[in-house]
Scaffold this motif. Structure first.
Motif, PDB file in Angstrom:
ATOM      1  N   SER A 139       0.826  -1.203   0.000  1.00  0.00           N
ATOM      2  CA  SER A 139       0.000   0.000   0.000  1.00  0.00           C
ATOM      3  C   SER A 139       0.864   1.259   0.000  1.00  0.00           C
ATOM      4  O   SER A 139       0.480   2.297  -0.535  1.00  0.00           O
ATOM      5  N   LYS A 140       2.052   1.165   0.584  1.00  0.00           N
ATOM      6  CA  LYS A 140       2.954   2.318   0.652  1.00  0.00           C
ATOM      7  C   LYS A 140       3.628   2.594  -0.688  1.00  0.00           C
ATOM      8  O   LYS A 140       3.790   3.743  -1.088  1.00  0.00           O
ATOM      9  N   ASP A 193      -9.661  -8.103   0.393  1.00  0.00           N
ATOM     10  CA  ASP A 193      -9.434  -7.042  -0.583  1.00  0.00           C
ATOM     11  C   ASP A 193      -8.436  -7.494  -1.637  1.00  0.00           C
ATOM     12  O   ASP A 193      -8.602  -7.224  -2.832  1.00  0.00           O
ATOM     13  N   SER A 209      -2.399  -2.539  -6.965  1.00  0.00           N
ATOM     14  CA  SER A 209      -2.159  -1.644  -5.844  1.00  0.00           C
ATOM     15  C   SER A 209      -3.143  -2.024  -4.767  1.00  0.00           C
ATOM     16  O   SER A 209      -4.274  -2.400  -5.046  1.00  0.00           O
ATOM     17  N   LEU A 210      -2.691  -1.950  -3.525  1.00  0.00           N
ATOM     18  CA  LEU A 210      -3.484  -2.510  -2.437  1.00  0.00           C
ATOM     19  C   LEU A 210      -3.631  -1.526  -1.298  1.00  0.00           C
ATOM     20  O   LEU A 210      -2.646  -1.083  -0.733  1.00  0.00           O
ATOM     21  N   PRO A 211      -4.890  -1.156  -0.931  1.00  0.00           N
ATOM     22  CA  PRO A 211      -5.087  -0.296   0.218  1.00  0.00           C
ATOM     23  C   PRO A 211      -4.838  -1.062   1.500  1.00  0.00           C
ATOM     24  O   PRO A 211      -4.998  -2.263   1.557  1.00  0.00           O
ATOM     25  N   MET A 212      -4.410  -0.342   2.540  1.00  0.00           N
ATOM     26  CA  MET A 212      -4.153  -0.989   3.823  1.00  0.00           C
ATOM     27  C   MET A 212      -5.443  -1.460   4.437  1.00  0.00           C
ATOM     28  O   MET A 212      -6.415  -0.700   4.555  1.00  0.00           O
TER      29      MET A 212
END
Length: 214
Positions: A139-140, A193, A209-212
Motif C-alpha cells: 500500500s505504501k 481485498d 495496488s493494495l489499500p491498507m
C-alpha cells in the motif's frame, strides 16, 4: 487428514517456493517485506518445537522441516545474500504493534498454561497478522510485482482451504479448535481485498495496488 488440509499445505508450500524462486531468479528481494518473513519464521519456530517431542507422521514431520527451511532461507536471502536490494525505506511497519498484543493474548487465551502450549498459541495468533507488514508495504509503494501477488494469492488460498479443513473436521470428527478457527478467519479477512484485486487486475494483466486493510 482430508483433501482440504492437503491442498492447503500444498498451496502454502507453493507460495513459499514462488517467493524463493522470485528472489533467486531476479537476484533481488525488492518489494518483499523482510519483517513479514521474520514473523513467519518466528511462527514456524514456535509452532514446530514439538518436532523434538511428538511424532505424528512422516508427512507431518517432512512438511514442518521444509517450512522451517524455506522460512529461514528466505530471511537469509533478504537480510544476507541480497540485502543490498532490500527496500528498507518502505518496509516500515512497526512489529511491536503486532508482537505485544499477540504475546499478551497468548498468555490470556490458551488451552493449557505450559511453555509449549503458550508458544503454539502465540504462533497461531501471530500467523493471523504476520502478512500485515507485506500488505502495508504494498500500500505504501502503490503496487506489487506479479510474482509477489501470486505468492500472496497462494498464501491466502492456503488459509481459506484450512478453514474448509476445519469445517470438514467438525462434520466428520466433531473436532473444533476455537483458537485456530478464529485466527484463521481473521487472517482470511485480511486477504479479502487482495483476492478481489487479484481477480479483477492481476489475472487481467494489470498492475496491483493494495489499500491498507486496517
Amino acid at each position: 487428514m482430508n483433501i482440504f488440509r492437503i491442498l492447503g499445505d500444498l498451496s502454502h508450500l507453493l507460495a513459499m517456493l514462488l517467493l524463493l524462486a522470485k528472489i533467486w531468479r531476479t537476484q533481488s528481494c525488492a518489494g518483499i517485506s523482510g519483517k513479514s518473513q521474520i514473523l513467519f519464521a518466528l511462527v514456524f519456530t514456535t509452532r514446530y518445537l514439538d518436532l523434538f517431542t511428538n511424532f505424528i507422521s512422516i508427512y507431518n514431520t517432512v512438511m514442518k522441516v521444509v517450512f522451517l527451511l524455506c522460512a529461514y532461507v528466505t530471511v537469509y536471502m533478504i537480510y544476507g545474500k541480497f540485502r543490498k536490494t532490500f527496500d528498507r525505506g518502505n518496509d516500515t511497519f512497526r512489529l511491536e504493534f503486532l508482537l505485544v498484543p499477540v504475546i499478551g493474548l497468548s498468555f490470556l487465551e490458551n488451552y493449557n498454561f505450559t511453555p509449549l502450549e503458550i508458544l503454539w498459541t502465540f504462533s497461531i495468533y501471530l500467523e493471523s497478522v504476520a502478512i500485515l507488514p507485506q500488505l502495508f508495504m504494498i500500500s505504501k509503494t502503490g503496487e506489487a510485482e506479479t510474482i509477489t501477488t501470486h505468492y500472496l494469492f497462494f498464501l491466502g488460498l492456503y488459509r481459506a482451504l484450512y478453514l474448509a479443513n476445519w469445517i470438514r473436521r467438525y462434520q466428520t470428527e466433531n473436532f473444533y479448535d476455537q483458537i485456530a478457527v478464529v485466527s484463521g478467519v481473521v487472517q482470511t479477512i485480511f486477504y479479502c481485498d487482495f483476492f478481489y484485486l487479484y481477480v479483477t487486475k492481476v489475472l487481467k494483466g494489470k498492475k496491483l495496488s493494495l489499500p491498507m486493510p486496517i
